[in-house]
Write an enzyme that holds these catalytic residues in place. Structure first.
Site, PDB file in Angstrom:
ATOM      1  N   GLU A   1      -9.553   6.071   3.200  1.00 57.37           N
ATOM      2  CA  GLU A   1     -10.422   5.034   3.750  1.00 57.37           C
ATOM      3  C   GLU A   1      -9.530   3.834   4.055  1.00 57.37           C
ATOM      4  O   GLU A   1      -8.460   3.699   3.466  1.00 57.37           O
ATOM      5  CB  GLU A   1     -11.484   4.629   2.717  1.00 57.37           C
TER       6      GLU A   1
ATOM      7  N   LYS B   1       0.800  -1.226   0.000  1.00 57.69           N
ATOM      8  CA  LYS B   1       0.000   0.000   0.000  1.00 57.69           C
ATOM      9  C   LYS B   1       0.836   1.281   0.000  1.00 57.69           C
ATOM     10  O   LYS B   1       0.435   2.299  -0.540  1.00 57.69           O
ATOM     11  CB  LYS B   1      -0.936   0.017   1.213  1.00 57.69           C
TER      12      LYS B   1
ATOM     13  N   SER C   1       1.693  -9.977  -1.051  1.00 61.10           N
ATOM     14  CA  SER C   1       1.340  -8.557  -0.944  1.00 61.10           C
ATOM     15  C   SER C   1       1.574  -7.961   0.430  1.00 61.10           C
ATOM     16  O   SER C   1       1.772  -6.746   0.540  1.00 61.10           O
ATOM     17  CB  SER C   1      -0.118  -8.358  -1.365  1.00 61.10           C
TER      18      SER C   1
HETATM   19  C1  LIG Z   1      -5.087  -4.066   1.096  1.00 57.40           C
HETATM   20  C2  LIG Z   1      -4.407  -5.322   0.833  1.00 57.40           C
HETATM   21  C3  LIG Z   1      -4.804  -6.157  -0.226  1.00 57.40           C
HETATM   22  C4  LIG Z   1      -6.024  -5.908  -1.068  1.00 57.40           C
HETATM   23  O1  LIG Z   1      -5.964  -4.729  -1.816  1.00 57.40           O
HETATM   24  P1  LIG Z   1      -5.611  -4.743  -3.356  1.00 57.40           P
HETATM   25  O2  LIG Z   1      -5.917  -3.358  -3.776  1.00 57.40           O
HETATM   26  O3  LIG Z   1      -6.483  -5.765  -4.002  1.00 57.40           O
HETATM   27  O4  LIG Z   1      -4.178  -5.086  -3.469  1.00 57.40           O
HETATM   28  C5  LIG Z   1      -4.056  -7.284  -0.500  1.00 57.40           C
HETATM   29  N1  LIG Z   1      -2.988  -7.612   0.259  1.00 57.40           N
HETATM   30  C6  LIG Z   1      -2.597  -6.841   1.303  1.00 57.40           C
HETATM   31  C7  LIG Z   1      -1.423  -7.275   2.102  1.00 57.40           C
HETATM   32  C8  LIG Z   1      -3.286  -5.681   1.623  1.00 57.40           C
HETATM   33  O5  LIG Z   1      -2.884  -4.933   2.647  1.00 57.40           O
END
Ligand SMILES: *Cc1c(COP(=O)(O)O)cnc(C)c1O
Length: 390
Positions: A105, A83, A372
């Site tokens: 948000e 993020k 992610s």
């Molecule tokens: C917020 C988040 C997501 C989901 O958001 P996307 O916009 O789909 O990437 C996925 N993985 C992590 C670790 C997150 O913090």
């Protein structure tokens, strides 16, 4: 038409936001061609985030699946997820516009923490909207945002989750647009947000492509990412969209199962509709009312998805699959034991799809996973889930 992905995207907003979106679009289009902006952005990614993020092997997970597995380690970024790549880019834009108040948000709290972190670093005021249900589920991240100097505003409308927090942030923006920039957390919202957030997250895919080539001399066979709003997925896919032999897979949350109606599998089970300023696949009933989404993972329970994913789905460039709560919880534990990595519960959906797809690849092939984020913030929630029969 600008701001569209096929028929999807666009700008479905109140008139009060049109001028602000025009200004933002004009600035962003200018900035896209400004090498100085990108030099500053990449310097901050190095200095604040710790980029480039590592590319790791996952030998024991690979052995289980029967193929080579590589992990793009966005979990190693400062604040623990992808993020912050986007938060830094948008904070730079806010600074160029002379706006010193930032709103955001958040669902699981990761985007709120990333935004609060960047605001602290830049000396900007920060207000984060968060549904009351998520405030309760993600208490650690709420406290983290407060430590970083942000004001967290609990949202009590609707399902009291991410969708409602986004409504409230848009409402704030309409009222305060001369002083305030809205740092949206995913590839959603009206144009130019989906393409702007994609561009800021494309660093994931650009780095990963070069790292995979450097390691093995050839491209991966499959690239896998979880899809909430879709920003980490778009970010890693962006590096490979032109490589037509590379299979791209996005994994949504099937919650308690698609047939149960309690899920967040927007691309698998939704229909096109308008939410938060853009046209995209959406969970809705026969009358077009937005349906509540469910997932074991806070932040995945969003009834919409980024418009570019809708287009990539229809064009069949990306395959979308869905994984339920139980399989995600199992993959969360599996990843910890096999690789010593506690992934975000969101990310565990993508890992579960890989283990479920055992046999799809041979031992010489390579699957690249966008890891992610890290799961520290999910540990307490998972501990409760694993004790409750659901
Ligand atoms: C917020 C988040 C997501 C989901 O958001 P996307 O916009 O789909 O990437 C996925 N993985 C992590 C670790 C997150 O913090």
């Amino acid at each position: 038409m600008a701001g569209r992905f096929g028929p999807y995207g666009g700008r479905y907003v109140p008139e009060t936001l049109v001028a602000a979106l025009d200004d933002l679009t004009e600035l962003y289009d200018a900035v896209r061609a400004d090498a100085g902006f990108w030099a500053e952005y990449h310097a901050l990614l190095r200095d604040v985030v710790g980029r480039p993020s590592a590319l790791s092997t996952a030998p024991r997970l690979g052995e289980l699946i029967g193929t080579q597995v590589l992990l793009k380690r966005e979990d190693l970024n400062h604040t623990g997820a992808h993020k912050i790549n986007n938060a830094i880019g948008q904070a730079l834009l806010a600074r160029r516009m002379g706006k010193r108040r930032i709103i955001a948000e958040t669902g699981a709290g990761q985007h709120g923490v990333a935004t609060a972190t960047v605001c602290a670093r830049f000396g900007l005021e920060c207000v984060v909207y968060m549904g009351e249900v998520d405030v309760a589920r993600q208490a650690l991240n709420v406290y983290r945002m407060q430590l970083l100097g942000a004001t967290v505003v609990p949202v009590s409308s609707g399902t009291r989750t991410l969708k409602d927090a986004t409504n409230e942030a848009l409402r704030d923006w309409v009222t305060n647009v001369p002083t305030t920039h809205y740092i949206i957390g995913s590839v959603v919202g009206p144009d130019p947000f989906p393409r702007m957030v994609r561009d800021f997250q494309s660093v994931i895919g650009i780095e990963a492509r070069a790292q995979v080539l450097e390691r093995g001399g050839r491209l991966p066979d499959t690239v896998v990412a979880c899809v909430g709003g879709g920003s980490n997925a778009i970010g890693i896919f962006a590096g490979f969209l032109g490589d037509h032999d590379v299979e791209l897979v996005g994994v949504e949350a099937a919650g308690k199962g698609i047939a149960s109606g309690h899920h967040s599998a927007t691309l698998s089970a939704g229909r096109p509709g308008v939410l938060h300023g853009s046209l995209s696949y959406l969970l809705q009933d026969a009358d077009g009312q937005v349906l509540p989404a469910h997932s074991v993972s806070a932040g995945l329970d969003y009834p919409g998805v980024g418009p570019e994913h809708s287009w990539l789905r229809d064009e069949r460039r990306v395959t979308y699959a869905a994984v339920d709560d139980q399989d995600a919880l199992a993959a969360f534990q599996l990843m910890a034991r096999l690789e010593g990595i506690i992934p975000a519960l969101v990310t565990a959906h993508a890992i579960a799809w890989m283990t479920r797809s055992r046999g799809r690849w041979n031992a010489d092939q390579t699957v690249l996973l966008c890891l992610s984020g890290r799961g520290d913030k999910d540990v307490a929630h998972v501990a409760v889930q694993l004790q409750e029969p659901s």
